[in-house]
Design an enzyme around this catalytic site. Structure first.
Site, short mmCIF file in Angstrom:
data_model
loop_
_atom_site.label_atom_id
_atom_site.label_comp_id
_atom_site.label_asym_id
_atom_site.label_seq_id
_atom_site.Cartn_x
_atom_site.Cartn_y
_atom_site.Cartn_z
N SER A 1 2.44 13.90 8.34
CA SER A 1 3.90 13.87 8.54
C SER A 1 4.59 14.32 7.25
O SER A 1 3.94 14.66 6.27
CB SER A 1 4.30 12.43 8.82
OG SER A 1 3.92 11.65 7.69
N GLY A 2 5.92 14.25 7.24
CA GLY A 2 6.66 14.51 6.01
C GLY A 2 6.23 13.54 4.92
O GLY A 2 6.06 13.92 3.76
N ASP B 1 -5.08 13.93 11.76
CA ASP B 1 -3.94 13.45 12.56
C ASP B 1 -4.30 13.61 14.03
O ASP B 1 -4.94 14.59 14.42
CB ASP B 1 -2.69 14.28 12.24
CG ASP B 1 -1.41 13.59 12.71
OD1 ASP B 1 -0.62 13.18 11.83
OD2 ASP B 1 -1.23 13.46 13.94
N GLY C 1 3.88 5.83 8.61
CA GLY C 1 5.06 5.00 8.41
C GLY C 1 4.99 3.67 9.13
O GLY C 1 5.41 2.64 8.60
N HIS D 1 11.50 -7.90 -11.62
CA HIS D 1 10.53 -8.86 -12.15
C HIS D 1 10.22 -9.98 -11.14
O HIS D 1 11.09 -10.44 -10.41
CB HIS D 1 11.06 -9.49 -13.45
CG HIS D 1 12.30 -10.32 -13.23
ND1 HIS D 1 12.25 -11.65 -12.90
CD2 HIS D 1 13.60 -9.97 -13.27
CE1 HIS D 1 13.48 -12.10 -12.75
NE2 HIS D 1 14.32 -11.11 -12.96
#
Ligand SMILES: CC(C)(COP(=O)(O)OP(=O)(O)OC[C@H]1O[C@@H](n2cnc3c(N)ncnc32)[C@H](O)[C@@H]1OP(=O)(O)O)[C@@H](O)C(=O)NCCC(=O)NCCS
Length: 209
Positions: A12-13, A34, A68, A135
């Site tokens: 993908s992107g 993929d 994603g 932090h």
């Protein structure tokens, strides 16, 4: 075992950006897998097969999962682990990372991201372009901290949570697992219920009028 060959799962992107980081990390040969058989290239790199073809590369390459969807990302990473695959972590050389921060394997930290002292990032996380994790934050496994979003000090995000682009989580706030925080939201109180939250201050979307 160190390999200069990397198999990226997910053409993908996002995969394309990960490939460019991998080159900056010293990988010399990159290919994608993929399940969309219509894909032949991702950026400059070939799509050489489907996800099940990962078996063919177990002995000769490292792996990175560039998916994603955090549940699919976890499923694929678990399968690679079971198969004995070497899963790499990708950190862009222009990310700024405290020496006391810990980054789990299979995570990616993109350009311009900052991870400050004693932050702990789990495995399979995405710390996207110009995001900051301050932090003492704890980002559990398979979270996505999107482009330009900011976790102030001592924030805790639960497993699979996705902080949207440009969102801010105030210091000492906990966002439980499986949540979606919308783009541009500002989270000022703990979120203990799974859901999608957006706005300033962030509210659960199904309660918005
Ligand atoms: C919050 C989000 C998940 C909602 O998606 P959705 O359920 O498909 O929502 P819709 O697009 O149908 O929008 C529903 C309503 O919420 C509003 N809305 C959507 N996203 C919003 C956001 N981030 N902040 C405020 N309001 C938002 C829409 O304007 C719409 O309002 P309307 O009914 O008055 O027109 C999505 O908009 C979002 O912010 N995704 C994050 C994307 C992102 O950050 N990607 C990063 C890639 S690195």
């Amino acid at each position: 075992m160190e390999h200069k060959k990397l198999v990226i799962i997910g053409a993908s992107g996002h995969g394309k950006v990960c490939a460019e980081i991998a080159v900056r990390c010293g990988f010399e040969k990159i290919l994608f897998l993929d399940d969309d058989s219509s894909l032949t290239f991702c950026g400059r790199y070939p799509v050489a097969g489907t996800v099940t073809d990962s078996d063919k590369y177990i002995e000769t390459a490292s792996f990175f999962t560039a998916i994603g969807n955090s549940h699919i990302r976890e499923r694929i990473m678990r399968k690679l682990e079971e198969d004995g695959g070497e899963i790499t972590t990708l950190v862009h050389p222009d990310a700024v990372i405290s020496e006391s921060a810990v980054i789990g394997y299979g995570s990616v930290v993109m350009a311009g991201a900052v991870i400050n002292a004693d932050a702990i990032i789990g495995k399979g996380c995405i710390i996207n372009t110009a995001a900051s994790v301050d932090h003492d934050c704890v980002v559990e496994d398979y979270c996505h901290i999107s482009v330009g979003s900011h976790l102030a000090g001592t924030v805790h995000t639960g497993k699979h949570t996705w902080i949207g682009a440009g969102a801010v989580v105030s210091n000492n706030v906990t966002v439980c697992g499986e949540c979606m925080i919308g783009a541009g939201a500002v989270v000022v109180r703990d979120i203990n219920e799974i859901g999608t939250y957006a706005g300033i201050p962030a509210k659960r979307m199904d309660t918005m009028t």
